[in-house]
Design a protein around this motif. Structure first.
Motif, mmCIF file in Angstrom:
data_model
loop_
_atom_site.group_PDB
_atom_site.id
_atom_site.type_symbol
_atom_site.label_atom_id
_atom_site.label_comp_id
_atom_site.label_asym_id
_atom_site.label_seq_id
_atom_site.Cartn_x
_atom_site.Cartn_y
_atom_site.Cartn_z
ATOM 1 N N GLY A 192 18.611 0.237 12.089
ATOM 2 C CA GLY A 192 18.433 0.162 10.649
ATOM 3 C C GLY A 192 19.161 1.262 9.923
ATOM 4 O O GLY A 192 20.023 1.957 10.458
ATOM 5 N N GLY A 193 18.820 1.443 8.633
ATOM 6 C CA GLY A 193 19.406 2.506 7.843
ATOM 7 C C GLY A 193 18.704 3.824 8.110
ATOM 8 O O GLY A 193 17.840 3.948 8.981
ATOM 9 N N PHE A 194 19.070 4.833 7.329
ATOM 10 C CA PHE A 194 18.461 6.147 7.500
ATOM 11 C C PHE A 194 16.976 6.066 7.138
ATOM 12 O O PHE A 194 16.605 5.441 6.146
ATOM 13 C CB PHE A 194 19.161 7.170 6.609
ATOM 14 N N PRO A 195 16.104 6.684 7.945
ATOM 15 C CA PRO A 195 14.646 6.578 7.718
ATOM 16 C C PRO A 195 14.184 7.417 6.537
ATOM 17 O O PRO A 195 13.564 8.475 6.693
ATOM 18 C CB PRO A 195 14.054 7.077 9.041
ATOM 19 N N ARG A 196 14.452 6.956 5.325
ATOM 20 C CA ARG A 196 14.143 7.725 4.126
ATOM 21 C C ARG A 196 12.656 7.689 3.776
ATOM 22 O O ARG A 196 12.168 8.591 3.095
ATOM 23 C CB ARG A 196 14.957 7.202 2.945
ATOM 24 N N ALA A 197 11.962 6.655 4.171
ATOM 25 C CA ALA A 197 10.549 6.509 3.792
ATOM 26 C C ALA A 197 9.624 6.767 4.968
ATOM 27 O O ALA A 197 8.544 6.199 5.060
ATOM 28 C CB ALA A 197 10.306 5.118 3.224
ATOM 29 N N VAL A 198 10.055 7.622 5.887
ATOM 30 C CA VAL A 198 9.277 7.955 7.079
ATOM 31 C C VAL A 198 8.890 9.431 7.005
ATOM 32 O O VAL A 198 9.745 10.289 6.776
ATOM 33 C CB VAL A 198 10.118 7.699 8.353
ATOM 34 N N PRO A 199 7.591 9.747 7.205
ATOM 35 C CA PRO A 199 6.464 8.853 7.437
ATOM 36 C C PRO A 199 5.679 8.531 6.176
ATOM 37 O O PRO A 199 4.514 8.126 6.263
ATOM 38 C CB PRO A 199 5.610 9.674 8.399
ATOM 39 N N SER A 200 6.273 8.709 5.008
ATOM 40 C CA SER A 200 5.522 8.543 3.762
ATOM 41 C C SER A 200 4.947 7.141 3.621
ATOM 42 O O SER A 200 3.788 6.979 3.198
ATOM 43 C CB SER A 200 6.406 8.878 2.564
ATOM 44 N N ASP A 201 5.725 6.105 3.988
ATOM 45 C CA ASP A 201 5.209 4.740 3.878
ATOM 46 C C ASP A 201 4.010 4.530 4.796
ATOM 47 O O ASP A 201 3.042 3.843 4.422
ATOM 48 C CB ASP A 201 6.308 3.734 4.237
ATOM 49 N N LEU A 202 4.062 5.094 5.982
ATOM 50 C CA LEU A 202 2.959 4.946 6.925
ATOM 51 C C LEU A 202 1.702 5.629 6.391
ATOM 52 O O LEU A 202 0.596 5.074 6.464
ATOM 53 C CB LEU A 202 3.350 5.535 8.283
ATOM 54 N N VAL A 203 1.850 6.822 5.849
ATOM 55 C CA VAL A 203 0.692 7.542 5.311
ATOM 56 C C VAL A 203 0.078 6.770 4.149
ATOM 57 O O VAL A 203 -1.152 6.634 4.053
ATOM 58 C CB VAL A 203 1.110 8.961 4.881
ATOM 59 N N VAL A 204 0.924 6.247 3.257
ATOM 60 C CA VAL A 204 0.412 5.457 2.134
ATOM 61 C C VAL A 204 -0.310 4.216 2.634
ATOM 62 O O VAL A 204 -1.374 3.849 2.117
ATOM 63 C CB VAL A 204 1.563 5.082 1.186
ATOM 64 N N ALA A 205 0.254 3.560 3.652
ATOM 65 C CA ALA A 205 -0.383 2.355 4.185
ATOM 66 C C ALA A 205 -1.747 2.676 4.791
ATOM 67 O O ALA A 205 -2.710 1.924 4.606
ATOM 68 C CB ALA A 205 0.526 1.709 5.227
ATOM 69 N N LEU A 206 -1.841 3.776 5.512
ATOM 70 C CA LEU A 206 -3.126 4.153 6.114
ATOM 71 C C LEU A 206 -4.155 4.500 5.044
ATOM 72 O O LEU A 206 -5.323 4.086 5.132
ATOM 73 C CB LEU A 206 -2.922 5.335 7.064
ATOM 74 N N LEU A 207 -3.754 5.240 4.027
ATOM 75 C CA LEU A 207 -4.681 5.571 2.945
ATOM 76 C C LEU A 207 -5.092 4.323 2.171
ATOM 77 O O LEU A 207 -6.250 4.204 1.735
ATOM 78 C CB LEU A 207 -4.036 6.585 1.997
ATOM 79 N N SER A 208 -4.152 3.396 2.028
ATOM 80 C CA SER A 208 -4.451 2.172 1.273
ATOM 81 C C SER A 208 -5.339 1.212 2.044
ATOM 82 O O SER A 208 -5.832 0.240 1.465
ATOM 83 C CB SER A 208 -3.139 1.473 0.887
ATOM 84 N N SER A 209 -5.534 1.459 3.326
ATOM 85 C CA SER A 209 -6.484 0.654 4.081
ATOM 86 C C SER A 209 -7.921 1.079 3.799
ATOM 87 O O SER A 209 -8.870 0.376 4.153
ATOM 88 C CB SER A 209 -6.196 0.775 5.583
ATOM 89 N N VAL A 210 -8.074 2.229 3.142
ATOM 90 C CA VAL A 210 -9.399 2.751 2.789
ATOM 91 C C VAL A 210 -9.656 2.624 1.290
ATOM 92 O O VAL A 210 -10.765 2.274 0.865
ATOM 93 C CB VAL A 210 -9.530 4.224 3.223
ATOM 94 N N LEU A 211 -8.623 2.915 0.477
ATOM 95 C CA LEU A 211 -8.733 2.865 -0.976
ATOM 96 C C LEU A 211 -7.714 1.890 -1.539
ATOM 97 O O LEU A 211 -6.701 1.612 -0.892
ATOM 98 C CB LEU A 211 -8.496 4.257 -1.579
ATOM 99 N N PRO A 212 -7.953 1.345 -2.732
ATOM 100 C CA PRO A 212 -6.926 0.504 -3.357
ATOM 101 C C PRO A 212 -5.612 1.262 -3.485
ATOM 102 O O PRO A 212 -5.588 2.438 -3.833
ATOM 103 C CB PRO A 212 -7.532 0.179 -4.727
ATOM 104 N N ALA A 213 -4.517 0.574 -3.232
ATOM 105 C CA ALA A 213 -3.212 1.229 -3.196
ATOM 106 C C ALA A 213 -2.864 1.892 -4.518
ATOM 107 O O ALA A 213 -2.234 2.951 -4.548
ATOM 108 C CB ALA A 213 -2.137 0.216 -2.809
ATOM 109 N N GLN A 214 -3.252 1.286 -5.632
ATOM 110 C CA GLN A 214 -2.902 1.899 -6.912
ATOM 111 C C GLN A 214 -3.663 3.196 -7.137
ATOM 112 O O GLN A 214 -3.140 4.127 -7.763
ATOM 113 C CB GLN A 214 -3.123 0.931 -8.065
#
Length: 540
Positions: A53-75
């Motif tokens: 793929g391309g350069f991992p620009r959203a790593v690990p920020s996307d993963l952290v947001v996804a994990l937090l959003s599994s507990v709280l609404p993403a917004q």
């Protein structure tokens, strides 16, 4: 009193983000949050070619947001992160100020949480970078205390932010660490492994032409150098704060910058941070009314200027600030040198956006402004708390509406359900072939295609960015992702796409309905599996 810097950060954050704190998501340029973001699959769903793929620009920020959003609404997660940036920045700057002067600390907190650099990067949507910016004073403070555990904890915001946040932090921390630099570098390297490992294994390319595209630019009447000295100069004119291009704004910011640098130099001379004025009755501080030694030591930094010594970080932060300015100037005034470096090794690619590395210079000015505040008369000092607001008033209210909240139309959730429920392996191609969109439901604000972060399967998109050069010309940078380069070549042709795309491991094609006529005829045999008001999804 200990909570005062946090309260300053919270108030300033609420003032800057006010329109964006309502229901919905803040979507602008690189800031893309989606409802219920999927946890990135590891490894990618086969049979996607192992291009890396391309350069991992959203790593690990996307993963952290996804994990937090599994507990709280993403917004809510997004709004908490954005407000947290202001609070973390303000408290860190205050903690870095030596001495016991309360108002001086709050002046540093206000400046570091309200300035052109933060405003422009927020308007670019670079929240992940700003996590590292917010944690930077804490990291500087930690490395002066020799504690590996404390340094690692202070670098966690940068680690979550990813490569840009960590690079800025490392550039600042290493000069400050001095003889402890190898230990600090090891800590940073370990925390960088989530993005460093995929980056080293990526087949992404870096276009040297991006040096001129992302070079700092004049965003006011003082030219490029004047813009950098006043903490601006970002390459994207869409990130400018309203009114910052006026002579009044530019000259006032320049005066503040000169005063702040002079204050920092004064601090380096070992001048007491206690400032002017006489001690009160029985040795009380006339400002705090308490013991003049209160607040020193643990909460005021190692080797603080409050007892006549320069702070332990003084020289290192000055070196980091000079280095950051040099990187910014190199892209603007010596682009050939940076282009040669990028052409020699793609790892030099992050140097393209030179204005990004002004972060330590912002921190230096915050501490310097606190030194100036401490030497003013007690009657004048409180005015320094509102100085950043007076210098940059149009950052308020989402930069006068440039930040806002919007709800996704129902199509986005429905099309995700269809695509994610399909057991067929393969990637999803999002069209039209461009990275950024301007949706009417988002107030016309430009934002990265949300499809990039919406689906559980890999999404193929055009990461080649078109950038206006200011003279009417547009420079389009080469696509980083090898698979995207091959797909782009197919799209540039005129023949049917169904078979060639399937051969590249693509199983689904998402098209905005407004572009249906451009692509539907080129997908013979593809089955329409979702037709919404805004989006169409085809299965090859």
């Amino acid at each position: 009193m200990r909570l005062s810097p946090a309260l300053v950060g919270l108030v300033l954050g609420a003032l800057a983000l006010w329109p964006a704190l309502g229901p919905g998501f803040v979507l602008r340029y690189d800031m893309v949050f989606v409802p219920d973001p999927p946890i990135p699959p590891i490894p990618p769903i086969p049979p996607i070619p192992p291009d890396g793929g391309g350069f991992p620009r959203a790593v690990p920020s996307d993963l952290v947001v996804a994990l937090l959003s599994s507990v709280l609404p993403a917004q809510l997660v997004q709004k908490a992160i954005l407000l947290g940036i202001f609070v973390l920045a303000a408290t860190g700057a205050a903690a870095l100020v030596p001495g016991e002067r309360r108002v001086a600390r709050l002046a540093a907190a206000a400046f570091y949480a309200w300035n052109v650099y933060l405003a422009q990067r927020l308007l670019l949507g670079q929240w992940a970078l700003l996590l590292g910016y917010a944690g930077l004073p804490w990291a500087v403070r930690a490395v002066t205390r020799e504690g590996v555990r404390r340094t690692a904890f202070a670098l966690l915001p940068a680690a979550v932010g990813g490569f840009q946040a960590m690079l800025v932090s490392v550039m600042t921390v290493l000069p400050v660490a001095g003889r402890r630099a190898p230990r600090a570098l090891l800590v940073a390297a370990v925390l960088s492994l989530p993005w460093l490992v995929p980056a080293l294994g990526s087949a992404a390319v870096t276009d040297p032409a991006g040096v001129r595209a992302f070079a700092p630019r004049a965003d006011g009447p003082l030219g490029t150098l004047g813009s950098l000295l006043t903490l601006g100069g970002v390459w994207n004119s869409g990130a400018a704060v309203p009114g910052q291009e006026t002579w009044w704004s530019a000259l006032v910011r320049l005066a503040v910058a000169v005063a702040a640098v002079a204050g920092y130099a004064l601090l380096g001379g070992g001048r007491p941070f206690a400032g002017r004025g006489h001690r009160g009755h029985r040795g009380q501080d006339p400002e705090t009314g308490g013991d003049p030694e209160e607040g020193r030591g643990r909460d005021s930094g190692e080797g603080d200027g409050g007892n006549g010594r320069r702070p332990a970080y003084w020289g290192g932060l000055a070196v980091a600030s000079a280095a950051g300015l040099a990187v910014g100037c190199a892209g603007a005034f010596l682009p050939e040198v940076v282009e040669a470096m990028v052409g020699l090794w793609p790892g030099f690619g992050p140097l393209r956006d030179g204005q990004l590395y002004l972060a330590p210079f912002v921190l230096l000015q915050a501490v310097g402004l606190a030194a100036v505040t401490a030497r003013l008369s007690p009657a004048v000092r409180p005015g320094m708390l509102v100085l950043p607001l007076l210098v940059l008033p149009t950052f308020a209210l989402g930069a006068f509406g440039r930040l806002g909240a919007a709800d996704y139309p129902p199509d986005w959730s429905r099309v995700r359900e269809v695509a994610d429920a399909d057991p067929a392996p393969g990637a999803l191609l999002t069209l039209p072939w461009g990275a950024y969109r301007a949706f009417g439901w988002n107030g016309g604000r430009v934002v990265l295609d949300p499809a990039v972060k919406l689906f559980r399967r890999r999404v193929v998109w055009n990461d080649g960015l078109p950038v206006g050069l200011g003279d009417g010309r547009t420079l389009t940078l080469a696509t980083e992702d090898p698979l995207a380069r091959r797909v782009g070549a197919l799209l540039a042709g005129s023949g049917p796409l169904t078979g060639p795309l399937a051969a590249e491991g693509i199983s689904h094609v998402l098209i905005q309905r407004s572009n249906e006529n451009l692509f539907r005829a080129r997908l013979p045999g593809a089955r329409l599996v979702f037709a919404g008001q805004d989006l169409l999804l085809f299965r090859l």
